[in-house]
Design a protein around this motif. Structure first.
Motif, PDB file in Angstrom:
ATOM      1  N   GLY A  49       0.833  -1.203   0.000  1.00 33.82           N
ATOM      2  CA  GLY A  49       0.000   0.000   0.000  1.00 33.82           C
ATOM      3  C   GLY A  49       0.867   1.251   0.000  1.00 33.82           C
ATOM      4  N   TYR A  50       0.580   2.165   0.916  1.00 33.20           N
ATOM      5  CA  TYR A  50       1.344   3.418   1.031  1.00 33.20           C
ATOM      6  C   TYR A  50       2.672   3.240   1.755  1.00 33.20           C
ATOM      7  N   TRP A  51       2.854   2.072   2.394  1.00 34.00           N
ATOM      8  CA  TRP A  51       4.041   1.812   3.205  1.00 34.00           C
ATOM      9  C   TRP A  51       5.158   1.181   2.379  1.00 34.00           C
ATOM     10  N   LYS A  52       6.411   1.554   2.701  1.00 34.83           N
ATOM     11  CA  LYS A  52       7.587   0.947   2.077  1.00 34.83           C
ATOM     12  C   LYS A  52       8.652   0.711   3.148  1.00 34.83           C
ATOM     13  N   MET A  53       9.369  -0.391   2.992  1.00 32.36           N
ATOM     14  CA  MET A  53      10.525  -0.659   3.846  1.00 32.36           C
ATOM     15  C   MET A  53      11.738  -0.837   2.949  1.00 32.36           C
ATOM     16  N   ASN A  54      12.819  -0.161   3.293  1.00 31.26           N
ATOM     17  CA  ASN A  54      14.082  -0.299   2.588  1.00 31.26           C
ATOM     18  C   ASN A  54      15.119  -0.698   3.634  1.00 31.26           C
ATOM     19  N   ASP A  55      15.540  -1.959   3.580  1.00 30.15           N
ATOM     20  CA  ASP A  55      16.551  -2.480   4.506  1.00 30.15           C
ATOM     21  C   ASP A  55      17.835  -2.622   3.708  1.00 30.15           C
ATOM     22  N   ASN A  56      18.803  -1.761   3.977  1.00 31.23           N
ATOM     23  CA  ASN A  56      20.069  -1.769   3.257  1.00 31.23           C
ATOM     24  C   ASN A  56      21.184  -2.097   4.242  1.00 31.23           C
ATOM     25  N   PHE A  57      21.986  -3.126   3.914  1.00 28.14           N
ATOM     26  CA  PHE A  57      23.023  -3.548   4.853  1.00 28.14           C
ATOM     27  C   PHE A  57      24.267  -4.034   4.127  1.00 28.14           C
ATOM     28  N   PHE A  58      25.362  -3.966   4.847  1.00 32.56           N
ATOM     29  CA  PHE A  58      26.618  -4.558   4.415  1.00 32.56           C
ATOM     30  C   PHE A  58      26.760  -5.858   5.176  1.00 32.56           C
ATOM     31  N   GLY A  59      26.718  -6.962   4.450  1.00 28.12           N
ATOM     32  CA  GLY A  59      26.779  -8.276   5.066  1.00 28.12           C
ATOM     33  C   GLY A  59      28.206  -8.675   5.351  1.00 28.12           C
ATOM     34  N   GLY A  60      28.424  -9.911   5.681  1.00 29.63           N
ATOM     35  CA  GLY A  60      29.743 -10.349   6.100  1.00 29.63           C
ATOM     36  C   GLY A  60      29.898 -10.111   7.582  1.00 29.63           C
ATOM     37  N   GLU A  61      31.121 -10.167   8.036  1.00 28.14           N
ATOM     38  CA  GLU A  61      31.383 -10.030   9.460  1.00 28.14           C
ATOM     39  C   GLU A  61      32.436  -8.976   9.716  1.00 28.14           C
ATOM     40  N   PRO A  62      32.155  -8.049  10.577  1.00 27.47           N
ATOM     41  CA  PRO A  62      30.852  -7.753  11.149  1.00 27.47           C
ATOM     42  C   PRO A  62      29.915  -7.179  10.071  1.00 27.47           C
ATOM     43  N   TYR A  63      28.647  -6.976  10.420  1.00 24.44           N
ATOM     44  CA  TYR A  63      27.666  -6.437   9.479  1.00 24.44           C
ATOM     45  C   TYR A  63      27.055  -5.169  10.053  1.00 24.44           C
ATOM     46  N   GLY A  64      26.433  -4.379   9.214  1.00 26.03           N
ATOM     47  CA  GLY A  64      25.741  -3.183   9.676  1.00 26.03           C
ATOM     48  C   GLY A  64      24.769  -2.709   8.622  1.00 26.03           C
ATOM     49  N   GLY A  65      23.750  -1.984   9.052  1.00 28.41           N
ATOM     50  CA  GLY A  65      22.785  -1.488   8.091  1.00 28.41           C
ATOM     51  C   GLY A  65      21.758  -0.580   8.718  1.00 28.41           C
ATOM     52  N   ILE A  67      17.310   0.322   8.380  1.00 21.96           N
ATOM     53  CA  ILE A  67      15.974   0.114   7.833  1.00 21.96           C
ATOM     54  C   ILE A  67      15.271   1.459   7.862  1.00 21.96           C
ATOM     55  N   ILE A  68      14.743   1.850   6.706  1.00 24.09           N
ATOM     56  CA  ILE A  68      13.940   3.068   6.619  1.00 24.09           C
ATOM     57  C   ILE A  68      12.523   2.648   6.251  1.00 24.09           C
ATOM     58  N   ILE A  69      11.561   3.096   7.012  1.00 23.79           N
ATOM     59  CA  ILE A  69      10.165   2.866   6.659  1.00 23.79           C
ATOM     60  C   ILE A  69       9.560   4.202   6.278  1.00 23.79           C
ATOM     61  N   SER A  70       8.925   4.199   5.105  1.00 22.32           N
ATOM     62  CA  SER A  70       8.316   5.410   4.553  1.00 22.32           C
ATOM     63  C   SER A  70       6.818   5.210   4.406  1.00 22.32           C
ATOM     64  N   TYR A  71       6.106   6.322   4.470  1.00 18.03           N
ATOM     65  CA  TYR A  71       4.682   6.333   4.187  1.00 18.03           C
ATOM     66  C   TYR A  71       4.449   7.417   3.157  1.00 18.03           C
ATOM     67  N   GLU A  72       3.809   7.077   2.066  1.00 18.99           N
ATOM     68  CA  GLU A  72       3.611   8.002   0.948  1.00 18.99           C
ATOM     69  C   GLU A  72       4.940   8.618   0.507  1.00 18.99           C
ATOM     70  N   ASN A  73       5.976   7.787   0.437  1.00 19.18           N
ATOM     71  CA  ASN A  73       7.318   8.176  -0.010  1.00 19.18           C
ATOM     72  C   ASN A  73       8.011   9.182   0.903  1.00 19.18           C
ATOM     73  N   LYS A  74       7.551   9.319   2.134  1.00 15.95           N
ATOM     74  CA  LYS A  74       8.189  10.213   3.101  1.00 15.95           C
ATOM     75  C   LYS A  74       8.716   9.368   4.248  1.00 15.95           C
ATOM     76  N   PRO A  75       9.991   9.515   4.612  1.00 12.26           N
ATOM     77  CA  PRO A  75      10.556   8.727   5.720  1.00 12.26           C
ATOM     78  C   PRO A  75       9.777   8.958   7.013  1.00 12.26           C
ATOM     79  N   TYR A  76       9.493   7.859   7.719  1.00 14.83           N
ATOM     80  CA  TYR A  76       8.739   7.920   8.967  1.00 14.83           C
ATOM     81  C   TYR A  76       9.494   7.342  10.150  1.00 14.83           C
TER      82      TYR A  76
END
Length: 164
Positions: A49-65, A67-76
């Protein structure tokens, strides 16, 4: 239900989306659907629907990343995370149990896994403080009562008022 950005935030709708997106994202194990980026990171993208999740991470060890959740293309909402498996153990021995823990994300506190989960020789423990609007926490995995994994995370609502 359509929300009015910056005037009203339906935290229950946000919580429901986080729970649904969690099950469709990393927990699902559907690596073939993940996007390998030019910077060697990986992105998991979920849209409902109007919601989006973008989970971006660097894998391997150690890892980090993050998660941005947006509503109507605006970060929330945001979560940043960083973790590692101890060098003496293969991450492939730990991450299947981590996925089980993340699949058991608590409904009222969707910040990774439950407070505790046991399975075979593994124990997952998660401590957090705060609420959906602003939180931080740390998770560990023990194997035979010895710590083999640790991650820290934090986040909360973003872009709720005009800034720079």
């Amino acid at each position: 239900m359509k929300l009015s950005y910056n005037k009203f935030m339906d935290l229950q709708a946000l919580r429901r989306f986080i729970l649904r997106a969690n099950k469709s994202g990393y927990v699902s194990g559907k690596e073939k659907q993940w996007i390998k980026e030019k910077d060697n990171s990986t992105t998991i993208f979920i849209k409902q629907g109007y919601w989006k999740m973008n989970d971006n991470f660097f894998g391997g060890e150690p890892y980090g990343g993050r998660i941005i959740i947006s509503y109507e293309n605006k970060p929330y909402w945001i979560m940043v995370y960083y973790g590692w498996v101890i060098k003496e153990i293969s991450p492939n021995d730990i991450y299947p149990f981590l996925r089980k823990a993340l699949a058991a994300m608590p409904e009222m506190h969707p910040y990774r896994g439950p407070k505790e989960l046991k399975g075979g020789k593994f124990t997952y423990k998660n401590k957090w403080q705060g609420n959906l609007e602003s939180y931080s926490g740390e998770e560990i995995i023990l194997r035979d009562n010895k710590e083999v994994y640790r991650a820290k995370y934090m986040g909360g609502l973003v872009n709720q008022r005009t800034g720079i």
